[in-house]
Write an enzyme that holds these catalytic residues in place. Structure first.
Site, PDB file in Angstrom:
ATOM      1  N   ASP A  14      -5.608   1.581   4.464  1.00 39.38           N
ATOM      2  CA  ASP A  14      -5.216   3.008   4.566  1.00 39.38           C
ATOM      3  C   ASP A  14      -6.340   4.009   4.301  1.00 39.38           C
ATOM      4  O   ASP A  14      -6.162   4.958   3.524  1.00 39.38           O
ATOM      5  CB  ASP A  14      -4.044   3.299   3.609  1.00 39.38           C
ATOM      6  CG  ASP A  14      -2.786   2.526   3.964  1.00 39.38           C
ATOM      7  OD1 ASP A  14      -2.809   1.738   4.924  1.00 39.38           O
ATOM      8  OD2 ASP A  14      -1.764   2.708   3.261  1.00 39.38           O
ATOM      9  N   LYS A 112       2.026   0.159   9.430  1.00 42.38           N
ATOM     10  CA  LYS A 112       3.154  -0.139   8.535  1.00 42.38           C
ATOM     11  C   LYS A 112       3.826   1.154   8.123  1.00 42.38           C
ATOM     12  O   LYS A 112       3.217   2.223   8.198  1.00 42.38           O
ATOM     13  CB  LYS A 112       2.644  -0.892   7.305  1.00 42.38           C
ATOM     14  CG  LYS A 112       1.601  -0.094   6.561  1.00 42.38           C
ATOM     15  CD  LYS A 112       0.989  -0.879   5.417  1.00 42.38           C
ATOM     16  CE  LYS A 112       0.016  -0.039   4.648  1.00 42.38           C
ATOM     17  NZ  LYS A 112       0.572   1.193   4.062  1.00 42.38           N
ATOM     18  N   CYS A 157      -0.840   0.926  -2.138  1.00 43.11           N
ATOM     19  CA  CYS A 157      -0.951   0.023  -0.991  1.00 43.11           C
ATOM     20  C   CYS A 157      -1.941  -1.125  -1.212  1.00 43.11           C
ATOM     21  O   CYS A 157      -1.687  -2.238  -0.768  1.00 43.11           O
ATOM     22  CB  CYS A 157      -1.247   0.823   0.273  1.00 43.11           C
ATOM     23  SG  CYS A 157       0.203   1.810   0.742  1.00 43.11           S
TER      24      CYS A 157
HETATM   25  C1  VGL Z   1       0.290   4.898  -0.030  1.00 43.07           C
HETATM   26  C2  VGL Z   1       1.913   6.061  -1.143  1.00 43.07           C
HETATM   27  C3  VGL Z   1       2.610   6.242   0.036  1.00 43.07           C
HETATM   28  C4  VGL Z   1      -1.004   4.154  -0.105  1.00 43.07           C
HETATM   29  C5  VGL Z   1       0.971   5.059   1.154  1.00 43.07           C
HETATM   30  O1  VGL Z   1      -1.684   4.013   0.930  1.00 43.07           O
HETATM   31  O2  VGL Z   1      -1.357   3.710  -1.213  1.00 43.07           O
HETATM   32  N1  VGL Z   1       0.767   5.401  -1.168  1.00 43.07           N
HETATM   33  N2  VGL Z   1       2.117   5.727   1.172  1.00 43.07           N
END
Ligand code: VGL
Ligand code: ZN
Length: 213
Positions: A14, A112, A157
């Protein structure tokens, strides 16, 4: 010192605009990861990226639940869920990979969180802990070995991805200088403890050595 093998994997979690300073769900000092992540991306033979990829109105967004604020927790059919500011909405600038991320050789991108009713922190399973993303099958079919994880956020994540990877039987390391955390109510310290308990190795990018050729 640790020797990275030709079939080991760099898992880049991410690295998207919304998790960087100024983004919708900014991770403090998130930009500090870019240099080590890009360097590792250049050295590893195999890199996979994940991309948080929510439809507008996703169930993990506080804005979807009347009277709720970001970072509050609610109970959803699959369990507890922290509510977030709207982030990484499909097709928006915030969902794009950060322009400073430079891993031309990335071989697969795992999206995702696209089910409107289920969040997905982990690169392996959605937050119901049973719907697979397909990454495990990909890694097994391609005979990939140890997993080295970097990215954002360390306490969400990245954490869920490495815990699931251990459960799926992989050897896993987290590269400390390649991650940063959000730290909701001490979640970052708790994350490092959970990773240690699960047998995730914690190391620095400078601890790694690469097979030449
Ligand atoms: C994430 C919270 C919500 C992350 C993704 O990438 O850690 N955290 N969505
Ligand atoms: Zn998300």
């Amino acid at each position: 010192m640790r020797q990275v093998k030709r079939n080991d994997l760099l898992l880049v979690v991410d690295v998207q605009n919304d998790f960087f300073p100024g983004g919708a769900l900014a991770v403090p000092k998130g930009d500090a990861i870019l240099r080590p992540v890009n360097e590792l991306g250049f050295r590893f033979q195999h890199c996979v990226q994940t991309q948080d990829w929510h439809p507008a109105g996703h169930t993990s967004f506080a804005s979807r639940h009347a009277g709720k604020e970001p970072f509050e927790t609610i109970e959803l059919p699959y369990g507890e869920q922290i509510l977030w500011p709207d982030h990484c909405v499909q097709g928006t600038h915030g969902a794009e990979f950060h322009p400073g991320l430079d891993i031309p050789g990335v071989e697969t991108i795992v999206r995702k969180g696209y089910d409107p009713e289920i969040d997905s922190y982990s690169a392996f399973f959605e937050n119901d802990h049973e719907t697979p993303t397909g990454l495990d099958g990909y890694l097994r079919e391609r005979g990939l070995g140890r997993i080295y994880a970097v990215g954002l956020a360390a306490d969400f994540c990245v954490l869920y991805s490495v815990l699931d990877a251990r459960r799926q039987g992989y050897e896993v390391a987290v590269v400390e200088d390649g991650v940063r955390g959000i730290d909701v109510d001490g979640s970052l310290g708790a994350a490092w403890r959970k990773m240690e308990e699960a047998g995730v190795v914690r190391l620095r990018s400078t601890d790694l050595r690469f097979e030449s050729g």
